[in-house]
Design a protein around this motif. Structure first.
Motif, PDB file in Angstrom:
ATOM      1  N   ASP A   1      -3.864  -2.358  -7.887  1.00  0.00           N
ATOM      2  CA  ASP A   1      -3.971  -0.932  -8.240  1.00  0.00           C
ATOM      3  C   ASP A   1      -4.091  -0.055  -6.997  1.00  0.00           C
ATOM      4  OD1 ASP A   1      -3.837  -1.642 -10.886  1.00  0.00           O
ATOM      5  OD2 ASP A   1      -5.979  -1.337 -11.313  1.00  0.00           O
ATOM      6  N   ASN A   2      -4.845  -0.543  -6.021  1.00  0.00           N
ATOM      7  CA  ASN A   2      -5.086   0.277  -4.841  1.00  0.00           C
ATOM      8  C   ASN A   2      -3.946   0.230  -3.834  1.00  0.00           C
ATOM      9  OD1 ASN A   2      -7.858   1.731  -4.802  1.00  0.00           O
ATOM     10  ND2 ASN A   2      -8.187  -0.185  -5.904  1.00  0.00           N
ATOM     11  N   ILE A   3      -3.185  -0.869  -3.817  1.00  0.00           N
ATOM     12  CA  ILE A   3      -1.951  -0.880  -3.016  1.00  0.00           C
ATOM     13  C   ILE A   3      -0.994   0.173  -3.581  1.00  0.00           C
ATOM     14  CG2 ILE A   3       0.135  -2.207  -2.477  1.00  0.00           C
ATOM     15  CD1 ILE A   3      -1.656  -4.696  -2.225  1.00  0.00           C
ATOM     16  N   LYS A   4      -0.929   0.238  -4.909  1.00  0.00           N
ATOM     17  CA  LYS A   4      -0.056   1.214  -5.565  1.00  0.00           C
ATOM     18  C   LYS A   4      -0.475   2.643  -5.219  1.00  0.00           C
ATOM     19  CE  LYS A   4       1.997   2.042 -10.111  1.00  0.00           C
ATOM     20  NZ  LYS A   4       1.984   1.642 -11.530  1.00  0.00           N
ATOM     21  N   LYS A   5      -1.785   2.844  -5.057  1.00  0.00           N
ATOM     22  CA  LYS A   5      -2.314   4.179  -4.732  1.00  0.00           C
ATOM     23  C   LYS A   5      -2.223   4.489  -3.235  1.00  0.00           C
ATOM     24  CE  LYS A   5      -5.698   4.073  -8.487  1.00  0.00           C
ATOM     25  NZ  LYS A   5      -7.126   3.816  -8.794  1.00  0.00           N
ATOM     26  N   GLY A   6      -1.746   3.514  -2.451  1.00  0.00           N
ATOM     27  CA  GLY A   6      -1.614   3.749  -1.027  1.00  0.00           C
ATOM     28  C   GLY A   6      -2.898   3.545  -0.234  1.00  0.00           C
ATOM     29  N   LYS A   7      -3.897   2.896  -0.851  1.00  0.00           N
ATOM     30  CA  LYS A   7      -5.166   2.628  -0.161  1.00  0.00           C
ATOM     31  C   LYS A   7      -5.022   1.408   0.758  1.00  0.00           C
ATOM     32  CE  LYS A   7      -7.435   5.718  -2.642  1.00  0.00           C
ATOM     33  NZ  LYS A   7      -7.821   7.002  -2.048  1.00  0.00           N
ATOM     34  N   ASN A   8      -5.873   1.350   1.768  1.00  0.00           N
ATOM     35  CA  ASN A   8      -5.872   0.204   2.681  1.00  0.00           C
ATOM     36  C   ASN A   8      -6.803  -0.879   2.128  1.00  0.00           C
ATOM     37  OD1 ASN A   8      -5.835  -1.608   4.767  1.00  0.00           O
ATOM     38  ND2 ASN A   8      -6.785  -0.267   6.267  1.00  0.00           N
ATOM     39  N   VAL A   9      -6.221  -1.963   1.641  1.00  0.00           N
ATOM     40  CA  VAL A   9      -7.010  -3.078   1.088  1.00  0.00           C
ATOM     41  C   VAL A   9      -6.977  -4.294   2.016  1.00  0.00           C
ATOM     42  CG1 VAL A   9      -6.696  -2.345  -1.313  1.00  0.00           C
ATOM     43  CG2 VAL A   9      -5.034  -3.905  -0.279  1.00  0.00           C
ATOM     44  N   GLN A  10      -6.521  -4.084   3.232  1.00  0.00           N
ATOM     45  CA  GLN A  10      -6.334  -5.193   4.178  1.00  0.00           C
ATOM     46  C   GLN A  10      -7.577  -6.070   4.355  1.00  0.00           C
ATOM     47  OE1 GLN A  10      -4.418  -3.829   7.697  1.00  0.00           O
ATOM     48  NE2 GLN A  10      -4.336  -5.837   8.667  1.00  0.00           N
ATOM     49  N   PRO A  11      -8.805  -5.509   4.393  1.00  0.00           N
ATOM     50  CA  PRO A  11      -9.983  -6.375   4.573  1.00  0.00           C
ATOM     51  C   PRO A  11     -10.231  -7.349   3.417  1.00  0.00           C
ATOM     52  CG  PRO A  11     -10.524  -4.092   5.083  1.00  0.00           C
ATOM     53  CD  PRO A  11      -9.179  -4.076   4.438  1.00  0.00           C
TER      54      PRO A  11
ATOM     55  N   LEU B   1      -7.946  -9.207   1.962  1.00  0.00           N
ATOM     56  CA  LEU B   1      -6.904 -10.237   1.911  1.00  0.00           C
ATOM     57  C   LEU B   1      -6.870 -11.034   3.209  1.00  0.00           C
ATOM     58  CD1 LEU B   1      -4.248  -7.776   0.544  1.00  0.00           C
ATOM     59  CD2 LEU B   1      -5.017  -9.780  -0.717  1.00  0.00           C
ATOM     60  N   PRO B   2      -6.570 -12.336   3.118  1.00  0.00           N
ATOM     61  CA  PRO B   2      -6.305 -13.084   4.351  1.00  0.00           C
ATOM     62  C   PRO B   2      -5.177 -12.397   5.129  1.00  0.00           C
ATOM     63  CG  PRO B   2      -6.432 -14.575   2.463  1.00  0.00           C
ATOM     64  CD  PRO B   2      -6.411 -13.181   1.913  1.00  0.00           C
ATOM     65  N   THR B   3      -5.267 -12.404   6.442  1.00  0.00           N
ATOM     66  CA  THR B   3      -4.333 -11.642   7.282  1.00  0.00           C
ATOM     67  C   THR B   3      -2.873 -11.943   6.967  1.00  0.00           C
ATOM     68  OG1 THR B   3      -5.961 -11.614   9.046  1.00  0.00           O
ATOM     69  CG2 THR B   3      -3.688 -11.118   9.669  1.00  0.00           C
ATOM     70  N   GLU B   4      -2.531 -13.242   6.854  1.00  0.00           N
ATOM     71  CA  GLU B   4      -1.132 -13.601   6.624  1.00  0.00           C
ATOM     72  C   GLU B   4      -0.663 -13.183   5.225  1.00  0.00           C
ATOM     73  OE1 GLU B   4       0.967 -14.605   8.980  1.00  0.00           O
ATOM     74  OE2 GLU B   4      -0.750 -14.349  10.314  1.00  0.00           O
ATOM     75  N   VAL B   5      -1.578 -13.166   4.278  1.00  0.00           N
ATOM     76  CA  VAL B   5      -1.228 -12.721   2.920  1.00  0.00           C
ATOM     77  C   VAL B   5      -0.953 -11.220   2.941  1.00  0.00           C
ATOM     78  CG1 VAL B   5      -2.093 -12.431   0.562  1.00  0.00           C
ATOM     79  CG2 VAL B   5      -2.480 -14.587   1.781  1.00  0.00           C
ATOM     80  N   TRP B   6      -1.813 -10.472   3.635  1.00  0.00           N
ATOM     81  CA  TRP B   6      -1.584  -9.031   3.750  1.00  0.00           C
ATOM     82  C   TRP B   6      -0.225  -8.750   4.390  1.00  0.00           C
ATOM     83  CZ3 TRP B   6      -1.938  -4.325   2.397  1.00  0.00           C
ATOM     84  CH2 TRP B   6      -1.552  -3.294   3.266  1.00  0.00           C
ATOM     85  N   LYS B   7       0.114  -9.465   5.452  1.00  0.00           N
ATOM     86  CA  LYS B   7       1.401  -9.255   6.129  1.00  0.00           C
ATOM     87  C   LYS B   7       2.572  -9.550   5.190  1.00  0.00           C
ATOM     88  CE  LYS B   7      -0.145 -10.398  10.834  1.00  0.00           C
ATOM     89  NZ  LYS B   7      -0.101 -11.449  11.885  1.00  0.00           N
ATOM     90  N   TYR B   8       2.426 -10.610   4.389  1.00  0.00           N
ATOM     91  CA  TYR B   8       3.485 -11.016   3.453  1.00  0.00           C
ATOM     92  C   TYR B   8       3.686  -9.938   2.384  1.00  0.00           C
ATOM     93  CZ  TYR B   8       6.146 -14.257   0.427  1.00  0.00           C
ATOM     94  OH  TYR B   8       7.112 -14.879  -0.327  1.00  0.00           O
ATOM     95  N   ILE B   9       2.580  -9.427   1.849  1.00  0.00           N
ATOM     96  CA  ILE B   9       2.652  -8.376   0.818  1.00  0.00           C
ATOM     97  C   ILE B   9       3.270  -7.110   1.406  1.00  0.00           C
ATOM     98  CG2 ILE B   9       1.232  -6.794  -0.574  1.00  0.00           C
ATOM     99  CD1 ILE B   9      -0.715  -9.172  -0.997  1.00  0.00           C
ATOM    100  N   ASP B  10       2.810  -6.742   2.590  1.00  0.00           N
ATOM    101  CA  ASP B  10       3.280  -5.516   3.227  1.00  0.00           C
ATOM    102  C   ASP B  10       4.759  -5.621   3.591  1.00  0.00           C
ATOM    103  OD1 ASP B  10       2.644  -2.897   4.278  1.00  0.00           O
ATOM    104  OD2 ASP B  10       2.897  -3.764   6.279  1.00  0.00           O
ATOM    105  N   HIS B  11       5.156  -6.755   4.130  1.00  0.00           N
ATOM    106  CA  HIS B  11       6.551  -6.974   4.534  1.00  0.00           C
ATOM    107  C   HIS B  11       7.488  -6.894   3.322  1.00  0.00           C
ATOM    108  CE1 HIS B  11      10.017  -8.594   6.676  1.00  0.00           C
ATOM    109  NE2 HIS B  11      10.171  -9.475   5.694  1.00  0.00           N
ATOM    110  N   ASN B  12       7.031  -7.409   2.194  1.00  0.00           N
ATOM    111  CA  ASN B  12       7.879  -7.439   0.991  1.00  0.00           C
ATOM    112  C   ASN B  12       7.687  -6.237   0.066  1.00  0.00           C
ATOM    113  OD1 ASN B  12       9.356 -10.185   0.944  1.00  0.00           O
ATOM    114  ND2 ASN B  12       7.252 -10.761   1.471  1.00  0.00           N
ATOM    115  N   ASN B  13       6.830  -5.315   0.480  1.00  0.00           N
ATOM    116  CA  ASN B  13       6.553  -4.118  -0.335  1.00  0.00           C
ATOM    117  C   ASN B  13       6.094  -4.445  -1.751  1.00  0.00           C
ATOM    118  OD1 ASN B  13       7.115  -1.943   1.515  1.00  0.00           O
ATOM    119  ND2 ASN B  13       9.281  -2.532   1.389  1.00  0.00           N
ATOM    120  N   PHE B  14       5.291  -5.504  -1.877  1.00  0.00           N
ATOM    121  CA  PHE B  14       4.814  -5.887  -3.210  1.00  0.00           C
ATOM    122  C   PHE B  14       3.736  -4.916  -3.713  1.00  0.00           C
ATOM    123  CE2 PHE B  14       5.856 -10.581  -2.176  1.00  0.00           C
ATOM    124  CZ  PHE B  14       7.124 -10.432  -2.726  1.00  0.00           C
ATOM    125  N   TYR B  15       3.709  -4.778  -5.027  1.00  0.00           N
ATOM    126  CA  TYR B  15       2.676  -4.037  -5.763  1.00  0.00           C
ATOM    127  C   TYR B  15       2.702  -2.528  -5.525  1.00  0.00           C
ATOM    128  CZ  TYR B  15       0.751  -8.797  -5.881  1.00  0.00           C
ATOM    129  OH  TYR B  15       0.570 -10.152  -6.017  1.00  0.00           O
TER     130      TYR B  15
END
Length: 197
Positions: A169-179, A181-195
Motif C-alpha cells: 500500500d505504501n509503495i503505491k502511495k510513493g512512501k519510502n519503505v526501504q527499511p 525490506l532486505p536490501t536486495e529485495v528492495w532493489k528487485y522491487i524498485d528495479h521492476n516497479n512492482f506494487y
C-alpha cells in the motif's frame, strides 16, 4: 534433520519474516527453516499477488546470507487448490529421513482445528508458534488451543507487526519503505516497479 516449514505468499518477503525465521533457526531445535512460497491460487483473483517466480526470487535474495534458511517452491508442483496436509505428505515421501514441523503465528494456531485433516497434522508433526499481538480474549482462545499437547512449542520470538499489505500500500502511495525490506529485495522491487499501480 528437523525442518521448520514457514508458509507464506511472501508478497513481498520483509524483515519481519526474516526475524521470525532466523529466531526459529537460532533459538529452537530446528536445523533449517524452509520458506515455502504459496503459489497463486488459480481459482482466486488476486491482482496484488506477484507472479510465483518473482516472489520466489525475492525469497532467494532475502535468504542468501542465511545458511539455515532456504527458499522452497515445493507447492508450485502440487495440484491447486492445495492443502497443507498434502504438502506435508509429499515432503515426507520425498525426504523420508527428515522430520518436518510447521511454523505459524498464534492467530493461525487458534484456527488450526478448521484446517483440512488437522488431526493428521498434529499426529505426525510438531508445531512451532511465534507470538502475535492479540487481545485478552484471543489469548484465552490460544490457551484453549493447548489441548493439542506436547506437539505445540511456543517460541518466545520478537513480536513483529509488519505486513506485506502495509508495504504494498505504501509503495503505491510513493512512501519510502526501504527499511522494512532486505536490501536486495528492495532493489528487485524498485528495479521492476512492482506494487506501484
Amino acid at each position: 534433520m528437523k525442518i521448520g516449514l514457514y508458509f507464506g505468499t511472501f508478497n513481498p518477503i520483509h524483515i519481519g519474516h526474516l526475524i521470525i525465521a532466523n529466531h526459529m533457526a537460532e533459538y529452537s531445535d530446528l536445523d533449517q527453516i524452509w520458506m515455502v512460497v504459496t503459489p497463486h491460487n488459480p481459482f482466486k483473483k488476486k491482482n496484488t499477488l506477484l507472479e510465483d517466480s518473482h516472489r520466489l526470487e525475492m525469497v532467494h535474495l532475502a535468504t542468501e546470507d542465511f545458511p539455515k534458511i532456504k527458499p522452497s517452491d515445493i507447492e508450485f508442483k502440487l495440484a491447486q487448490p492445495n492443502y497443507t496436509i498434502n504438502t506435508l505428505v509429499h515432503l515426507q515421501e520425498k525426504h523420508p529421513t527428515y522430520e518436518f514441523s510447521l511454523i505459524m503465528g498464534e492467530d493461525n494456531l487458534r484456527s488450526l482445528h478448521r484446517w483440512k485433516n488437522y488431526e493428521a497434522i498434529i499426529a505426525h508433526h510438531e508445531i512451532y508458534v511465534y507470538p502475535r499481538i492479540s487481545t485478552d480474549e484471543e489469548n484465552l482462545e490460544s490457551k484453549e488451543s493447548q489441548h493439542f499437547g506436547t506437539k505445540i512449542h511456543m517460541i518466545d520470538a520478537p513480536v513483529v507487526e509488519i505486513s506485506s499489505t502495509f508495504i504494498r500500500d505504501n509503495i503505491k502511495k510513493g512512501k519510502n519503505v526501504q527499511p522494512l525490506l532486505p536490501t536486495e529485495v528492495w532493489k528487485y522491487i524498485d528495479h521492476n516497479n512492482f506494487y506501484k499501480k
